[in-house]
Design a protein around this motif. Sequence first.
Motif, short mmCIF file in Angstrom:
data_model
loop_
_atom_site.label_atom_id
_atom_site.label_comp_id
_atom_site.label_asym_id
_atom_site.label_seq_id
_atom_site.Cartn_x
_atom_site.Cartn_y
_atom_site.Cartn_z
N VAL A 254 -0.51 -8.10 -4.14
CA VAL A 254 -1.45 -7.07 -4.59
C VAL A 254 -0.87 -5.69 -4.29
O VAL A 254 -0.28 -5.47 -3.23
N PHE A 255 -1.03 -4.75 -5.24
CA PHE A 255 -0.55 -3.38 -5.04
C PHE A 255 -1.75 -2.42 -5.02
O PHE A 255 -2.60 -2.46 -5.89
N LEU A 256 -1.81 -1.59 -3.98
CA LEU A 256 -2.86 -0.58 -3.87
C LEU A 256 -2.21 0.78 -3.74
O LEU A 256 -1.33 0.99 -2.89
N ASP A 257 -2.62 1.73 -4.60
CA ASP A 257 -2.13 3.09 -4.45
C ASP A 257 -3.33 4.00 -4.20
O ASP A 257 -4.47 3.63 -4.45
N GLN B 288 4.71 -0.76 -8.04
CA GLN B 288 4.19 -1.77 -8.96
C GLN B 288 5.26 -2.79 -9.32
O GLN B 288 4.99 -4.00 -9.40
N GLN B 289 6.49 -2.32 -9.52
CA GLN B 289 7.57 -3.24 -9.85
C GLN B 289 7.86 -4.19 -8.68
O GLN B 289 8.03 -5.40 -8.87
N ILE B 290 7.86 -3.64 -7.47
CA ILE B 290 8.11 -4.48 -6.29
C ILE B 290 6.97 -5.46 -6.08
O ILE B 290 7.19 -6.64 -5.73
N LEU C 82 6.90 6.86 -7.18
CA LEU C 82 6.65 5.92 -6.08
C LEU C 82 5.67 4.84 -6.51
O LEU C 82 5.80 3.67 -6.13
N ILE C 83 4.68 5.21 -7.31
CA ILE C 83 3.71 4.23 -7.79
C ILE C 83 4.39 3.22 -8.71
O ILE C 83 4.18 2.00 -8.60
N GLN C 84 5.25 3.72 -9.63
CA GLN C 84 5.96 2.82 -10.55
C GLN C 84 6.86 1.85 -9.78
O GLN C 84 6.87 0.64 -10.04
N ILE D 75 0.85 -1.20 0.00
CA ILE D 75 0.00 0.00 0.00
C ILE D 75 0.88 1.24 0.00
O ILE D 75 1.77 1.39 0.84
N LEU D 76 0.61 2.14 -0.95
CA LEU D 76 1.25 3.46 -0.96
C LEU D 76 0.35 4.41 -0.18
O LEU D 76 -0.80 4.63 -0.55
#
Length: 700
Positions: free
Chosen positions: A611-614, A602-604, A597-599, A581-582
Amino acid sequence: AATKLASAEKLMYFCTDQLGLEQDFEQKQMPDGKLLVDGFLLCIDVSRGMNRNFDDQLKFVSNLYNQLAKTKKPIVVVLTKCDEGVERYIRDAHTFALSKKNLQVVETSARSNVNIDLAFSTLVQLIDKSRGKTKIIPYFEALKQQSQQIAAAKDKYEWLVSRIVKNHNETWSNVSRKMQSSPEYQDYVYLEGTQKAKKLFLQHVHRLKQEHIERRRKMYLAMLPQAFEALIPDLDEIDHLSCIKVEKLLETKPDFLKWFIVLEETPWDATSHIDNMENERIPFDLMETQPAEQLYEAHLEKLRNERKRAEMRRAFKENLETSPFITPGKPWEEARSFIMNEDFYMWLEESIYMDIYSKHQKQIIEKAKEEFQELLLEYSELFYELELDAKPSKEKMGVIQDVLGEEQRFKALQKLQAERDALILKHIHFVYHPTKETCPSCPVCIDSKIEHLISSRFIRPSERNQKNLLSDSNIDRINLVILGKDGLARELANEIRALCTNDDKYVIEGKMYELSLRPIEGNVRLPVNSFQTPTFQPHGCLCLYNSKESLSYVVESIEKSRESTIGRRDNHLVHLPLTLILVNKRGDTSGETLHSLIQQGQQIASKLQCVFLDPASAGIGYGRNINEKQISQVLKGLLDSKRNLNLVSSTSSIKDLVDVDLRIVMCLMCGDPFNADDILLPILQSQTYRPSQCGSSSSV
């Protein structure tokens, strides 16, 4: 010396109210013979009597005075009925008194109880010279003083009644006993009598009752619009009905008795129903009152307005869809004059139209972008001759725009040139670097879908039944690790606890679950920061970051945690569900941008297979506000994983399987509505299906 009174066999009357009712009172006669008399009150009636001449009365009084004067006893002239006194009669009576050796005159009113005591005390002073001389007060001045005294006593008595009597069902006999010893009650009764005290009590009780009824009426009238909304929400059903027919219609509704009560006696405010505090349903006879009819008319008008407003919305949307002047990216200020008319302004505020227009713009912009993306795919040959770094020169961009310029799909984004150029650059980047992150359909890229599908089905059907037996026993508890540095983990844990009940319970889809949080912000190799303890076995982990440093800490901590369990029998931490989570930054001190930071996140997330949540995609604005719905979705996902995933390592069982590789090549278009589950389902339901050990997230 004794004075003889000639009043034999005459009744003694105490007040004029007894005249004509002699038989109802004690028959007490005036005594005959001689009595000891110390003084006389010579009474003169100064009111306008019927069939009576005041001059004759004054002549009679004058003769009577001549007889009394012979006794040498003190005499006081008392003017009676001054509350109805005639000014000339009063003046003549004073003149008479002055002519008889300055007789003292006291103006009285027995009805108003004014100067009665003064008349007797004046005579007593004349009889007993040792007493202080009494000051004679004129009637109107005495009346004023008495009125002030009565008003003050009345205020105190009313205060006493209001303090004691709080319920309109109180009785006079009960309350009067309570007030018997109160000076406020005693003083008022002395001045005005018990009947007036009772009258004020009854007035107070009546006022309490009316206030109680009015509160109930307001409560019923406040509920009435809700009842109308629940029982008769359809305008077509009631639009042309009279109030009487509407009442009959209400009685036929299944939920009628939930909202209304039909009383045997009416009106409701004259029955015992006013004290039935447990029953809050609306008395049905209230519908016959004017306020209820007005509320029904308001409900009817509201339904008509809502229908008209809905029609205006539809008409406005149709205008947007059919108007050739509405193109993607056109500002509201430019479009307003083409689509608005006076009818629109009459029924809806401009802000509502702007909201509808904004949503319409979003739809047509998305559609135009999709069509422009299709156009770029159709002209793929334009991008084959670019350098390997995929950064076209201005000349090349000019050529691309010249070739596409005649296409309507290119012109549709005329007012969004910056976004159109960005789509071209993104497409070029995808051509030379085709990944999930650069895919134009991200985040619905087919590669991402397949990876998620495979990772969510680690367990074999034969093992799933055995695992469910273990997990169901502890299904009501969720153990959650929150990983983040510099206070992020603790702050989010506090935010989540604020959404829980007092006993750390959390509601998911109507069911209560015990939520145990373990915030970790230090070295995970230390026992105090370990993911797992003898009393805590995690079911999932929320990884928080708001900078490059905090993201690095998350990656290192996850890798260390996984390394520490390799080779153990309880190595389920390797497959522990993760969510990255960002969170919103409190201040960008390092110069990093949100986009970067979002990019990086997503890569990590791709690397960690989580799951990635921004903030933009998930709606979580941590640090300012936390979206309870999104937290519930995360917890529900962990709950599903707890039910469906075999968190115990299956290494030993893998060894028993025969190593067979089946390579499948599938061609699916990103964004295609066709479901990839339908293709992979026969494979994923196989008894020998297992995760691949080659490290690829899309291989089994």
